[in-house]
Design a protein around this motif. Structure first.
Motif, PDB file in Angstrom:
ATOM      1  N   ARG A  73     -10.882  -3.389  -0.007  1.00  0.00           N
ATOM      2  CA  ARG A  73     -11.821  -4.272   0.674  1.00  0.00           C
ATOM      3  C   ARG A  73     -13.193  -3.619   0.846  1.00  0.00           C
ATOM      4  NH1 ARG A  73     -11.371  -5.438   5.511  1.00  0.00           N
ATOM      5  NH2 ARG A  73     -11.885  -7.673   5.544  1.00  0.00           N
ATOM      6  N   SER A  74     -13.384  -2.444   0.263  1.00  0.00           N
ATOM      7  CA  SER A  74     -14.657  -1.748   0.411  1.00  0.00           C
ATOM      8  C   SER A  74     -15.792  -2.566  -0.183  1.00  0.00           C
ATOM      9  CB  SER A  74     -14.580  -0.375  -0.264  1.00  0.00           C
ATOM     10  OG  SER A  74     -15.850   0.249  -0.271  1.00  0.00           O
ATOM     11  N   GLU A  75     -16.968  -2.398   0.414  1.00  0.00           N
ATOM     12  CA  GLU A  75     -18.156  -3.084  -0.099  1.00  0.00           C
ATOM     13  C   GLU A  75     -18.777  -2.356  -1.281  1.00  0.00           C
ATOM     14  OE1 GLU A  75     -20.774  -3.554   3.171  1.00  0.00           O
ATOM     15  OE2 GLU A  75     -19.471  -4.958   4.258  1.00  0.00           O
ATOM     16  N   LEU A  76     -18.279  -1.161  -1.577  1.00  0.00           N
ATOM     17  CA  LEU A  76     -18.769  -0.418  -2.733  1.00  0.00           C
ATOM     18  C   LEU A  76     -17.954  -0.828  -3.959  1.00  0.00           C
ATOM     19  CD1 LEU A  76     -19.177   3.132  -1.157  1.00  0.00           C
ATOM     20  CD2 LEU A  76     -20.950   1.392  -1.540  1.00  0.00           C
ATOM     21  N   PRO A  77     -18.567  -1.421  -4.980  1.00  0.00           N
ATOM     22  CA  PRO A  77     -17.811  -1.919  -6.136  1.00  0.00           C
ATOM     23  C   PRO A  77     -16.993  -0.846  -6.837  1.00  0.00           C
ATOM     24  CG  PRO A  77     -20.063  -2.765  -6.158  1.00  0.00           C
ATOM     25  CD  PRO A  77     -20.006  -1.726  -5.092  1.00  0.00           C
ATOM     26  N   PHE A 123       4.803   3.591  -5.635  1.00  0.00           N
ATOM     27  CA  PHE A 123       5.204   2.242  -6.034  1.00  0.00           C
ATOM     28  C   PHE A 123       5.298   1.331  -4.804  1.00  0.00           C
ATOM     29  CE2 PHE A 123       8.347  -0.989  -7.244  1.00  0.00           C
ATOM     30  CZ  PHE A 123       7.862  -1.387  -8.475  1.00  0.00           C
ATOM     31  N   PHE A 124       5.913   1.829  -3.727  1.00  0.00           N
ATOM     32  CA  PHE A 124       5.999   1.071  -2.475  1.00  0.00           C
ATOM     33  C   PHE A 124       4.605   0.751  -1.948  1.00  0.00           C
ATOM     34  CE2 PHE A 124       6.116   0.785   2.103  1.00  0.00           C
ATOM     35  CZ  PHE A 124       7.248   0.043   2.382  1.00  0.00           C
ATOM     36  N   ALA A 125       3.700   1.741  -1.993  1.00  0.00           N
ATOM     37  CA  ALA A 125       2.357   1.560  -1.448  1.00  0.00           C
ATOM     38  C   ALA A 125       1.569   0.510  -2.217  1.00  0.00           C
ATOM     39  CB  ALA A 125       1.605   2.892  -1.470  1.00  0.00           C
ATOM     40  N   ALA A 126       1.745   0.452  -3.539  1.00  0.00           N
ATOM     41  CA  ALA A 126       0.996  -0.515  -4.339  1.00  0.00           C
ATOM     42  C   ALA A 126       1.364  -1.949  -3.947  1.00  0.00           C
ATOM     43  CB  ALA A 126       1.276  -0.278  -5.824  1.00  0.00           C
ATOM     44  N   TYR A 127       2.629  -2.215  -3.754  1.00  0.00           N
ATOM     45  CA  TYR A 127       3.052  -3.559  -3.357  1.00  0.00           C
ATOM     46  C   TYR A 127       2.694  -3.847  -1.902  1.00  0.00           C
ATOM     47  CZ  TYR A 127       5.541  -4.666  -7.644  1.00  0.00           C
ATOM     48  OH  TYR A 127       5.846  -4.985  -8.956  1.00  0.00           O
ATOM     49  N   GLN A 128       2.913  -2.869  -1.025  1.00  0.00           N
ATOM     50  CA  GLN A 128       2.629  -3.088   0.387  1.00  0.00           C
ATOM     51  C   GLN A 128       1.133  -3.231   0.633  1.00  0.00           C
ATOM     52  OE1 GLN A 128       4.697  -3.763   2.745  1.00  0.00           O
ATOM     53  NE2 GLN A 128       3.163  -3.819   4.363  1.00  0.00           N
ATOM     54  N   ALA A 129       0.293  -2.579  -0.168  1.00  0.00           N
ATOM     55  CA  ALA A 129      -1.153  -2.714  -0.015  1.00  0.00           C
ATOM     56  C   ALA A 129      -1.594  -4.153  -0.236  1.00  0.00           C
ATOM     57  CB  ALA A 129      -1.868  -1.775  -0.990  1.00  0.00           C
ATOM     58  N   GLU A 130      -1.008  -4.824  -1.225  1.00  0.00           N
ATOM     59  CA  GLU A 130      -1.349  -6.219  -1.457  1.00  0.00           C
ATOM     60  C   GLU A 130      -0.855  -7.115  -0.331  1.00  0.00           C
ATOM     61  OE1 GLU A 130      -3.202  -7.556  -4.546  1.00  0.00           O
ATOM     62  OE2 GLU A 130      -3.744  -5.633  -3.655  1.00  0.00           O
ATOM     63  N   ILE A 131       0.281  -6.764   0.258  1.00  0.00           N
ATOM     64  CA  ILE A 131       0.779  -7.526   1.405  1.00  0.00           C
ATOM     65  C   ILE A 131      -0.173  -7.386   2.586  1.00  0.00           C
ATOM     66  CG2 ILE A 131       2.650  -7.664   3.093  1.00  0.00           C
ATOM     67  CD1 ILE A 131       4.564  -6.824   0.850  1.00  0.00           C
ATOM     68  N   ARG A 138      -3.329  -6.532   2.425  1.00  0.00           N
ATOM     69  CA  ARG A 138      -4.612  -7.190   2.080  1.00  0.00           C
ATOM     70  C   ARG A 138      -4.524  -8.689   2.319  1.00  0.00           C
ATOM     71  NH1 ARG A 138      -7.586  -8.991  -2.659  1.00  0.00           N
ATOM     72  NH2 ARG A 138      -5.681  -8.882  -3.909  1.00  0.00           N
ATOM     73  N   GLY A 139      -3.365  -9.278   1.994  1.00  0.00           N
ATOM     74  CA  GLY A 139      -3.188 -10.697   2.286  1.00  0.00           C
ATOM     75  C   GLY A 139      -3.225 -10.971   3.781  1.00  0.00           C
ATOM     76  N   GLY A 140      -2.629 -10.051   4.586  1.00  0.00           N
ATOM     77  CA  GLY A 140      -2.709 -10.210   6.031  1.00  0.00           C
ATOM     78  C   GLY A 140      -4.126 -10.089   6.547  1.00  0.00           C
ATOM     79  N   LEU A 141      -4.916  -9.183   5.960  1.00  0.00           N
ATOM     80  CA  LEU A 141      -6.317  -9.046   6.365  1.00  0.00           C
ATOM     81  C   LEU A 141      -7.128 -10.293   6.018  1.00  0.00           C
ATOM     82  CD1 LEU A 141      -6.952  -5.342   5.266  1.00  0.00           C
ATOM     83  CD2 LEU A 141      -6.948  -6.203   7.613  1.00  0.00           C
ATOM     84  N   ALA A 161      -3.537  -8.333  11.037  1.00  0.00           N
ATOM     85  CA  ALA A 161      -3.051  -8.335   9.648  1.00  0.00           C
ATOM     86  C   ALA A 161      -1.566  -7.990   9.601  1.00  0.00           C
ATOM     87  CB  ALA A 161      -3.867  -7.343   8.817  1.00  0.00           C
ATOM     88  N   MET A 162      -1.138  -7.021  10.403  1.00  0.00           N
ATOM     89  CA  MET A 162       0.278  -6.654  10.424  1.00  0.00           C
ATOM     90  C   MET A 162       1.135  -7.805  10.932  1.00  0.00           C
ATOM     91  SD  MET A 162       0.593  -3.760   9.077  1.00  0.00           S
ATOM     92  CE  MET A 162      -0.325  -2.283   8.673  1.00  0.00           C
ATOM     93  N   ARG A 163       0.621  -8.530  11.906  1.00  0.00           N
ATOM     94  CA  ARG A 163       1.365  -9.686  12.400  1.00  0.00           C
ATOM     95  C   ARG A 163       1.479 -10.753  11.307  1.00  0.00           C
ATOM     96  NH1 ARG A 163      -1.704 -10.922  16.416  1.00  0.00           N
ATOM     97  NH2 ARG A 163      -0.564  -9.706  17.975  1.00  0.00           N
ATOM     98  N   ASN A 164       0.405 -10.980  10.585  1.00  0.00           N
ATOM     99  CA  ASN A 164       0.445 -11.980   9.516  1.00  0.00           C
ATOM    100  C   ASN A 164       1.368 -11.554   8.376  1.00  0.00           C
ATOM    101  OD1 ASN A 164      -1.486 -13.426  10.955  1.00  0.00           O
ATOM    102  ND2 ASN A 164      -3.201 -12.592   9.788  1.00  0.00           N
ATOM    103  N   ALA A 165       1.399 -10.247   8.108  1.00  0.00           N
ATOM    104  CA  ALA A 165       2.157  -9.748   6.958  1.00  0.00           C
ATOM    105  C   ALA A 165       3.560  -9.283   7.322  1.00  0.00           C
ATOM    106  CB  ALA A 165       1.393  -8.573   6.325  1.00  0.00           C
ATOM    107  N   LEU A 166       4.003  -9.510   8.551  1.00  0.00           N
ATOM    108  CA  LEU A 166       5.285  -8.958   8.994  1.00  0.00           C
ATOM    109  C   LEU A 166       6.474  -9.422   8.158  1.00  0.00           C
ATOM    110  CD1 LEU A 166       6.843  -7.220  10.975  1.00  0.00           C
ATOM    111  CD2 LEU A 166       6.940  -9.179  12.518  1.00  0.00           C
TER     112      LEU A 166
END
Length: 361
Positions: free
Chosen positions: A181-185, A237-245, A247-250, A280-285
């Protein structure tokens, strides 16, 4: 009036009316319901007869007695349970592996108690629990015999891989989600490329790469044991999938909240830690709990790189000696162990959802 009273008197109760409407709305659906119920009862009776009524229990039951019986042979569990739970761990030291399992389970349970939801308390629980597990399993100090990681196995190894994967993967997933979500491309696109690259590969390929390929790419002083490389690969591998979860919560947090915090002069880390991440954690729980369940079940894949976790130990329990015919019972027992842990995780997730729903009102 008499007609209405008679009809009310003969009308079925509400529950009977509901069952009739649900399962017997038409004659054809009624026949389907009856046939399905009959098949379900037949299957249930067969399973009950196989698992209990005609089964052989106890360590006294021999393989010949089991072959002659018409039901399950639970004697294989009574005779080979040490292999299933402890794998290749030395027989005389298996009490240490059992205590290590207790320490990990206690650490997980304490982490789920709301009174321990404080940073220092959680850190103390995890540091103490991990230290107790590692000292018990590896030894070499306090008069304990040294046992290398290549001899770890069974349930203790499965729990270690799961806990270590989550301990590495979950904090890393938060970092990856925030970087994406960084503003730096350069940072956001580079992080997105890393996440997509990891998610595009099967876990088996990642485990094999970290176990076999990575040592050829690193200098000798940077190489660690194969178990730790595999755990890091599983954590990535866990982090890659959980990061998208996450991000969806954010993305589910209203943009106006972050803008209001910025207008009030609240710093970035306070905005993230106090406003964005809790929501975000509540949304992604629900998806997060599902990812933990998947992570626990995927620990069985380490068998392909030579580790003796609980499924591999189960294969050894029936694959040698006189119990080669009793594979169904061994797999049923291992499935029960997986069910206990995954069901407990899902029920705890449901409890958290209810708790967060109440606290958010």
């Amino acid at each position: 009036m008499n007609t209405l009273a008679n009809s009310a008197a003969v009308a079925p109760p509400g529950r009977v009316r509901m069952l009739r409407k649900r399962y017997f709305p038409t004659p054809l659906q009624g026949v389907v319901s009856v046939v399905s119920a009959g098949l379900l009862l037949l299957i249930s009776w067969k399973l009950l007869d196989w698992a209990f009524l005609s089964a052989v229990f106890g360590a006294e039951g021999s393989a010949a007695e089991c072959r002659a019986a018409g039901g399950a042979c639970w004697s294989v569990i009574a005779n080979r349970w040490r292999i299933i739970f402890f794998g290749l761990y030395p027989h005389a030291e298996q009490w240490r592996s059992a205590l290590a399992c207790v320490a990990v389970v206690a650490m997980i349970v304490l982490s789920c108690v709301p009174s321990f939801w404080r940073p220092w308390r959680l850190a103390a629980v995890w540091i103490i629990g991990t230290a107790v597990y590692y000292i018990l399993m590896k030894g070499g100090i306090l008069g304990l015999r040294y046992v290398g990681e290549e001899q770890w196995g069974g349930l203790a190894l499965t729990l270690f891989i799961f806990v270590a994967t989550c301990l590495i993967g979950f904090p890393l997933s938060i970092v990856l989600a925030l970087l994406r979500r960084s503003e730096l491309p350069v940072i956001s696109r580079g992080t997105g490329l890393l996440i997509d690259a990891v998610r595009s590969l099967p876990l088996l390929a990642i485990l094999f790469a970290f176990a076999v390929v990575v040592p050829f790419m690193l200098p000798g002083w940077m190489q660690t044991g194969k178990l730790y490389r595999v755990v890091f690969g599983a954590g990535l591998f866990f982090a890659a999938y959980q990061a998208e979860i996450i991000r969806g919560g954010l993305q589910g947090v209203p943009r106006g909240q972050e803008e209001a915090a910025m207008a009030l002069g609240i710093g970035y880390w306070h905005r993230v830690g106090k406003i964005l991440l809790p929501q975000a954690m509540r949304n992604a729980l629900p998806a997060t709990i599902n990812q933990f369940v998947i992570g626990f079940k995927e620990t069985s894949l380490v068998i392909v790189v030579g580790f003796f976790e609980i499924l591999a130990s189960g294969n050894a329990a029936y694959g040698t000696g006189e119990w080669t015919f009793a594979y169904r019972e061994v797999y049923a027992f291992i499935a029960l162990i997986y069910f206990v842990f995954t069901y407990s995780l899902s029920r705890y997730g449901a409890y958290l959802e209810r708790r967060m729903a109440i606290s958010s009102r």
